[in-house]
Design an enzyme around this catalytic site. Structure first.
Site, PDB file in Angstrom:
ATOM      1  N   ASP A  52      -0.486  42.031  27.817  1.00 44.23           N
ATOM      2  CA  ASP A  52      -0.171  43.456  27.921  1.00 44.23           C
ATOM      3  C   ASP A  52      -0.890  44.265  26.842  1.00 44.23           C
ATOM      4  O   ASP A  52      -0.672  45.449  26.693  1.00 44.23           O
ATOM      5  CB  ASP A  52       1.348  43.675  27.826  1.00 44.23           C
ATOM      6  CG  ASP A  52       1.935  43.010  26.585  1.00 44.23           C
ATOM      7  OD1 ASP A  52       1.208  42.196  25.945  1.00 44.23           O
ATOM      8  OD2 ASP A  52       3.092  43.284  26.256  1.00 44.23           O
ATOM      9  N   TRP A 198     -21.744   3.485   4.960  1.00 48.32           N
ATOM     10  CA  TRP A 198     -21.477   2.057   4.886  1.00 48.32           C
ATOM     11  C   TRP A 198     -20.739   1.771   3.564  1.00 48.32           C
ATOM     12  O   TRP A 198     -21.085   2.321   2.526  1.00 48.32           O
ATOM     13  CB  TRP A 198     -22.809   1.276   4.937  1.00 48.32           C
ATOM     14  CG  TRP A 198     -22.584  -0.181   4.718  1.00 48.32           C
ATOM     15  CD1 TRP A 198     -22.170  -1.090   5.639  1.00 48.32           C
ATOM     16  CD2 TRP A 198     -22.746  -0.895   3.489  1.00 48.32           C
ATOM     17  NE1 TRP A 198     -22.049  -2.323   5.064  1.00 48.32           N
ATOM     18  CE2 TRP A 198     -22.396  -2.235   3.745  1.00 48.32           C
ATOM     19  CE3 TRP A 198     -23.132  -0.521   2.200  1.00 48.32           C
ATOM     20  CZ2 TRP A 198     -22.430  -3.216   2.752  1.00 48.32           C
ATOM     21  CZ3 TRP A 198     -23.164  -1.495   1.202  1.00 48.32           C
ATOM     22  CH2 TRP A 198     -22.817  -2.831   1.494  1.00 48.32           C
ATOM     23  N   ASP A 365     -19.142 -16.889  10.555  1.00 46.75           N
ATOM     24  CA  ASP A 365     -19.790 -15.575  10.688  1.00 46.75           C
ATOM     25  C   ASP A 365     -21.268 -15.752  11.043  1.00 46.75           C
ATOM     26  O   ASP A 365     -21.711 -16.821  11.514  1.00 46.75           O
ATOM     27  CB  ASP A 365     -19.574 -14.769   9.397  1.00 46.75           C
ATOM     28  CG  ASP A 365     -19.515 -13.269   9.625  1.00 46.75           C
ATOM     29  OD1 ASP A 365     -20.590 -12.665   9.732  1.00 46.75           O
ATOM     30  OD2 ASP A 365     -18.414 -12.706   9.711  1.00 46.75           O
ATOM     31  N   LYS A 475     -15.526 -12.344  16.580  1.00 47.54           N
ATOM     32  CA  LYS A 475     -15.833 -11.118  15.830  1.00 47.54           C
ATOM     33  C   LYS A 475     -17.075 -10.512  16.476  1.00 47.54           C
ATOM     34  O   LYS A 475     -18.142 -11.115  16.460  1.00 47.54           O
ATOM     35  CB  LYS A 475     -16.090 -11.458  14.363  1.00 47.54           C
ATOM     36  CG  LYS A 475     -16.496 -10.275  13.492  1.00 47.54           C
ATOM     37  CD  LYS A 475     -16.579 -10.723  12.036  1.00 47.54           C
ATOM     38  CE  LYS A 475     -17.177  -9.670  11.118  1.00 47.54           C
ATOM     39  NZ  LYS A 475     -17.376 -10.201   9.754  1.00 47.54           N
ATOM     40  N   TRP A 476     -16.918  -9.335  17.074  1.00 48.02           N
ATOM     41  CA  TRP A 476     -18.014  -8.666  17.796  1.00 48.02           C
ATOM     42  C   TRP A 476     -18.599  -7.618  16.855  1.00 48.02           C
ATOM     43  O   TRP A 476     -17.975  -6.598  16.589  1.00 48.02           O
ATOM     44  CB  TRP A 476     -17.462  -8.031  19.071  1.00 48.02           C
ATOM     45  CG  TRP A 476     -18.450  -7.267  19.899  1.00 48.02           C
ATOM     46  CD1 TRP A 476     -19.303  -6.288  19.479  1.00 48.02           C
ATOM     47  CD2 TRP A 476     -18.672  -7.386  21.307  1.00 48.02           C
ATOM     48  NE1 TRP A 476     -20.041  -5.797  20.533  1.00 48.02           N
ATOM     49  CE2 TRP A 476     -19.671  -6.449  21.665  1.00 48.02           C
ATOM     50  CE3 TRP A 476     -18.114  -8.188  22.313  1.00 48.02           C
ATOM     51  CZ2 TRP A 476     -20.113  -6.293  22.991  1.00 48.02           C
ATOM     52  CZ3 TRP A 476     -18.555  -8.026  23.619  1.00 48.02           C
ATOM     53  CH2 TRP A 476     -19.552  -7.090  23.946  1.00 48.02           C
ATOM     54  N   ASP A 477     -19.797  -7.888  16.377  1.00 48.80           N
ATOM     55  CA  ASP A 477     -20.418  -7.030  15.368  1.00 48.80           C
ATOM     56  C   ASP A 477     -21.479  -6.130  16.009  1.00 48.80           C
ATOM     57  O   ASP A 477     -21.944  -6.383  17.136  1.00 48.80           O
ATOM     58  CB  ASP A 477     -21.062  -7.939  14.301  1.00 48.80           C
ATOM     59  CG  ASP A 477     -21.215  -7.254  12.948  1.00 48.80           C
ATOM     60  OD1 ASP A 477     -21.054  -6.028  12.869  1.00 48.80           O
ATOM     61  OD2 ASP A 477     -21.513  -7.975  11.972  1.00 48.80           O
ATOM     62  N   MET A 478     -21.893  -5.090  15.307  1.00 48.96           N
ATOM     63  CA  MET A 478     -22.936  -4.171  15.789  1.00 48.96           C
ATOM     64  C   MET A 478     -23.533  -3.523  14.551  1.00 48.96           C
ATOM     65  O   MET A 478     -22.879  -2.720  13.896  1.00 48.96           O
ATOM     66  CB  MET A 478     -22.289  -3.118  16.696  1.00 48.96           C
ATOM     67  CG  MET A 478     -23.249  -2.304  17.517  1.00 48.96           C
ATOM     68  SD  MET A 478     -23.445  -0.647  16.879  1.00 48.96           S
ATOM     69  CE  MET A 478     -24.259   0.162  18.230  1.00 48.96           C
ATOM     70  N   CYS A 525     -16.192  -4.926  14.957  1.00 45.47           N
ATOM     71  CA  CYS A 525     -16.821  -4.735  13.665  1.00 45.47           C
ATOM     72  C   CYS A 525     -18.125  -4.002  13.935  1.00 45.47           C
ATOM     73  O   CYS A 525     -18.744  -4.186  14.986  1.00 45.47           O
ATOM     74  CB  CYS A 525     -17.095  -6.113  13.064  1.00 45.47           C
ATOM     75  SG  CYS A 525     -18.090  -6.084  11.569  1.00 45.47           S
ATOM     76  N   ASP A 547     -17.145  -3.292   5.055  1.00 42.89           N
ATOM     77  CA  ASP A 547     -17.733  -4.412   4.320  1.00 42.89           C
ATOM     78  C   ASP A 547     -17.365  -4.355   2.846  1.00 42.89           C
ATOM     79  O   ASP A 547     -17.623  -5.306   2.104  1.00 42.89           O
ATOM     80  CB  ASP A 547     -19.261  -4.403   4.464  1.00 42.89           C
ATOM     81  CG  ASP A 547     -19.700  -5.033   5.772  1.00 42.89           C
ATOM     82  OD1 ASP A 547     -18.865  -5.702   6.415  1.00 42.89           O
ATOM     83  OD2 ASP A 547     -20.869  -4.854   6.155  1.00 42.89           O
TER      84      ASP A 547
HETATM   85  C1  DGJ Z   1     -21.708  -6.850   9.108  1.00 42.94           C
HETATM   86  C2  DGJ Z   1     -20.268  -7.215   9.049  1.00 42.94           C
HETATM   87  O1  DGJ Z   1     -19.495  -6.106   8.715  1.00 42.94           O
HETATM   88  C3  DGJ Z   1     -20.064  -8.345   8.068  1.00 42.94           C
HETATM   89  O2  DGJ Z   1     -18.702  -8.644   7.964  1.00 42.94           O
HETATM   90  C4  DGJ Z   1     -20.852  -9.529   8.505  1.00 42.94           C
HETATM   91  O3  DGJ Z   1     -20.343 -10.024   9.709  1.00 42.94           O
HETATM   92  C5  DGJ Z   1     -22.318  -9.160   8.649  1.00 42.94           C
HETATM   93  N1  DGJ Z   1     -22.499  -8.002   9.484  1.00 42.94           N
HETATM   94  C6  DGJ Z   1     -23.108 -10.302   9.221  1.00 42.94           C
HETATM   95  O4  DGJ Z   1     -24.398  -9.965   9.482  1.00 42.94           O
END
Ligand code: DGJ
Length: 737
Positions: A52, A198, A365, A475-478, A525, A547
């Site tokens: 309004d 990181w 690992d 543990k699946w990392d990238m 991860c 890390d």
């Molecule tokens: C990065 C991960 O955060 C670590 O814990 C470890 O798995 C390294 N990569 C291994 O390359």
């Protein structure tokens, strides 16, 4: 919990917990935001829209319709038709035109909570959730827009998503579809974001909102170390326990934007969604595109109330793994113990010692595959490196199992090393722009997960490994972000879809993994905690937080992470000192207390650490097991603030029935000639009596929360205390207790 539509007022009311979210269909059939806050009685709320007042609605003042468009609190603002603030939808039609204009058509209200095909999303049974689906249409562009809103019983949260469908007979390009837009009527809020890098993930930053746009985002192909797809808007005088607070989080693991805009009238437009930069999605006739789900949380108990709602929501309605409700095995990971320098004998020595101390799982690992002796090779060659594991994986796993430990393994399935059999056979499987130099990062490239053939091939290798031995955990990392984003398989007019198709490919593979191996504990991860987002929680109940395993650094990381993620999801390990990231030495006990506010484990060479540290492990594990239900299932109350100047951090977990509390105090630097601190606990029953494990005394909950527990200066830096409180029927003197 309820969702209603008032035909007369054209008003939607969504209630759950003690909140109300209201929207209205306005003059011109636009869907506008009305209210989000504490529940109100059923009454006419539409005057909150101020229709309004000038510039009035189009039916009253059509000559100034653009002013109306530029002030209306749209639930899903469109680009190009008069709303000049940040928009949520943008298209490019077949004629190269970009305006769009979606109007309300109809809606449905249904019990339950539908999923989003191919995307992670919250879920709920019919009796626990309700969903409103609002259909809007742009008749000119011949597009439909579905806006979905869900509520869950008892939770102050709204789940939102959006979908655009091409109902015409021509192609259309979607250039942006954000998942949620929320309007706040005034700008007296601070914006809190989680930022870092990181080893410094999710540090909290708090800034006053100002005119214009303030944004965090990612264009890295993952949610990232740098910014999290989360932000909170907290009243300027609000704090941990007080003040209105809104939390927004995107259930997505790729490029995102999270933004608050303060406009000319000082209203706030808060938005969350896939980052529109370098995003275009082709919609052929009949095709649709679904945006990921966004979470909106309201709290009137400051940040703490917001966090507890996020924690409950994710524990009850997002994490699916059977481990969600189970104590997680206490693991030992060999990364900081050995890095790439290990073989079966070394791992077995660690496993043997670990078993004797009560550790329950060995995680092998990076470095067990291809010919990987450093991070320069072999990603993509997911078969055993015989030099390190003679005779293959099974003999090692059998021996570890024989010691009474479970076995876990590391993969980085999205990556390919230039020095790998996979790359030599399929260089075109990497994401790249043909002819352009490919940017290396950690000496590796990223696989094109938009391709079914790539995903199938990688999955086949993973499956072969996982079925070759008794493996309980992955543990699946990238470890790198995306560059030169191009796919060999996509046509030119679909190349800009690759960022999102990549994420969908990752989700598809994770889905296959958890479906085919439902007993597998998956830990996510990404170079530490670069993909700590709710999208990942849908597949993996825990995520490696960082890390950086230094106990003092972890205070900040875990504090920030806890703003919206539960500790049951936070991977945290005790590591050796001096710490490998910062060189700091902290007491073993403190490292244990900090790691217990997470999914507890060890990351050290247990055969080589000082004997006095090793001797503490059995009791640490016993304590973790004794108390883990309080931390995993209870409510978390942050008491200290590691970003503050007080020189300590503290927190307490309290069971939902308030019968037990676990308080942790970490002093950073010791101080000379000071009196004790009084730490006011939180979350206890003020009417109840609690026995304190530290001194055997009984205190009232009111005393502990209002007067406070006396905490003397502890001798030495980085010292900590963990104190258990258990409810007793009545006050007991020290002698009686
Ligand atoms: C990065 C991960 O955060 C670590 O814990 C470890 O798995 C390294 N990569 C291994 O390359």
């Amino acid at each position: 919990m309820n969702i209603t539509y008032d035909e007369k007022l054209r008003l939607f009311r969504l209630t759950a917990g003690d909140m109300l979210y209201a929207m209205a269909v306005t003059d011109g059939e636009y869907l506008a935001h009305v209210y989000y806050g504490k529940a109100l009685p059923d009454e006419d709320l539409t005057e909150l829209l101020r229709l309004d007042e000038p510039p009035f609605t189009p039916s009253v003042n059509n000559r100034d319709k653009a002013c109306y468009m530029d002030t209306l609190p749209f639930e899903c603002p469109c680009f190009g038709t008069g709303d000049y603030r940040e928009h949520a939808v943008e298209i490019l039609d077949d004629a190269g035109m970009s305006a769009c204009d979606f109007r309300y058509v109809s809606h449905s209200i249904t019990p339950g909570k539908p999923g989003l095909p191919g995307l992670p999303a919250t879920f709920g049974r019919e009796q626990d959730a309700m969903t409103l689906c609002i259909l809007c249409r742009d008749t000119h562009a011949r597009l439909e827009l579905e806006l979905r809103y869900s509520v869950f019983r008892g939770l102050n949260a709204i789940l939102r998503s959006a979908l655009v469908r091409n109902t015409g007979d021509k192609n259309c390009r979607l250039r942006r579809l954000l998942s949620a837009t929320l309007t706040l009527d005034e700008d007296g809020y601070d914006m809190l974001t989680l930022n870092g890098s990181w080893a410094r993930e999710r540090h909290v930053e708090r800034c006053r909102l100002h005119m214009g746009k303030q944004r965090v985002d990612s264009l890295r192909g993952e949610s990232s170390h740098q910014h999290n797809p989360f932000f909170a808007l907290l009243e300027q005088n609000g704090d941990e326990d007080r003040g209105i607070c809104y939390g927004l989080n995107l259930i997505y693991s790729g490029n995102f934007m999270a933004q608050a805009e303060v406009d000319q009238h000082r209203t706030v437009r808060a938005q969350l969604g896939i980052n529109p930069t370098d995003f275009t999605w082709l919609l052929e006739p009949g095709e649709e595109f679904a945006a990921p789900e966004a979470v909106l949380v309201w709290s009137e108990q400051g940040l703490g109330g917001m966090s507890r709602t996020f924690h409950d929501l994710y524990r009850q309605h997002l994490i699916r793994s059977k481990y969600r409700d189970m104590p997680r095995p206490v693991l030992i990971n060999n990364w900081e113990a050995t890095y790439f320098d290990f073989d079966a004998e070394k791992l077995l020595a660690i496993a043997k010692e670990a078993a004797s101390l009560g550790i329950e799982m060995l995680v092998m690992d990076d470095g067990w595959f291809g010919h990987r002796d450093s991070d320069n090779s072999s990603l993509g060659d997911w078969y055993v490196y015989e030099k390190k594991l003679k005779g293959g994986l099974k003999p090692l796993v059998d021996k570890v199992r024989g010691l009474g430990l479970k076995f876990g393994i590391w993969f980085e399935p999205e990556m390919i090393s230039p020095d790998s059999d996979l790359y030599r056979a399929h260089p075109d499987w990497a994401i790249r722009i043909p002819g352009r130099e490919m940017t290396l990062c950690r000496e590796q490239y990223v696989l094109d997960y938009s391709r079914q053939d790539v995903r199938d091939y990688v999955y086949g290798m993973l499956r072969d490994i996982l079925t070759s031995a008794d493996i309980s955990y992955v543990k699946w990392d990238m470890n790198r972000q995306l560059t030169e984003v191009g796919s060999g398989m996509l046509p030119a007019d679909r190349q800009r879809e690759l960022w999102h198709r990549y994420v969908l490919g990752v989700y598809e593979l994770m889905e296959r993994l958890v479906t085919e191996f439902p007993d597998l504990l998956l830990e996510n991860c990404s170079g530490g905690g670069a993909r700590f987002d709710p999208g990942m929680l849908y597949y993996s109940p825990q995520i490696w937080a960082s890390d950086d395993t230094d106990a003092v650094e972890r205070l900040k990381i875990q504090y920030g992470t806890s703003l919206c993620y539960p500790v049951s999801a936070m991977g945290a390990h005790v590591s050796d000192c001096p710490n490998h990231t910062v060189g700091r030495s902290t007491p073993f006990q403190t490292r244990g207390h900090v790691a217990m506010a997470g999914t507890f484990g060890y990351e050290l060479d247990v055969t080589r650490i000082p004997a006095e540290d090793r001797a503490q492990i059995p009791e640490q594990i016993a304590n973790y097991k004794r108390y883990s239900h309080i931390m995993q299932e209870g409510d978390q109350f942050r008491i200290g603030n590691p970003f503050g100047t007080e020189g300590f951090d503290a927190w307490i977990f309290v069971t939902k029935d308030k019968r037990e509390g676990l308080f942790t105090y970490v002093q950073t630097l010791s101080r000379p000639n000071v009196r004790s601190r009084r730490i006011r606990l939180k979350g206890l029953d003020p009417e109840g009596w609690y026995r304190c494990s530290d001194n055997g005394k009984t205190y009232s909950g009111a005393y502990l929360m209002q007067a406070g527990l006396r905490m003397p200066n502890l001798w030495g830096d980085f010292q900590s205390r963990q104190i258990y409180f258990e409810k007793t029927e009545q006050y007991k003197t020290e002698e009686e207790a």
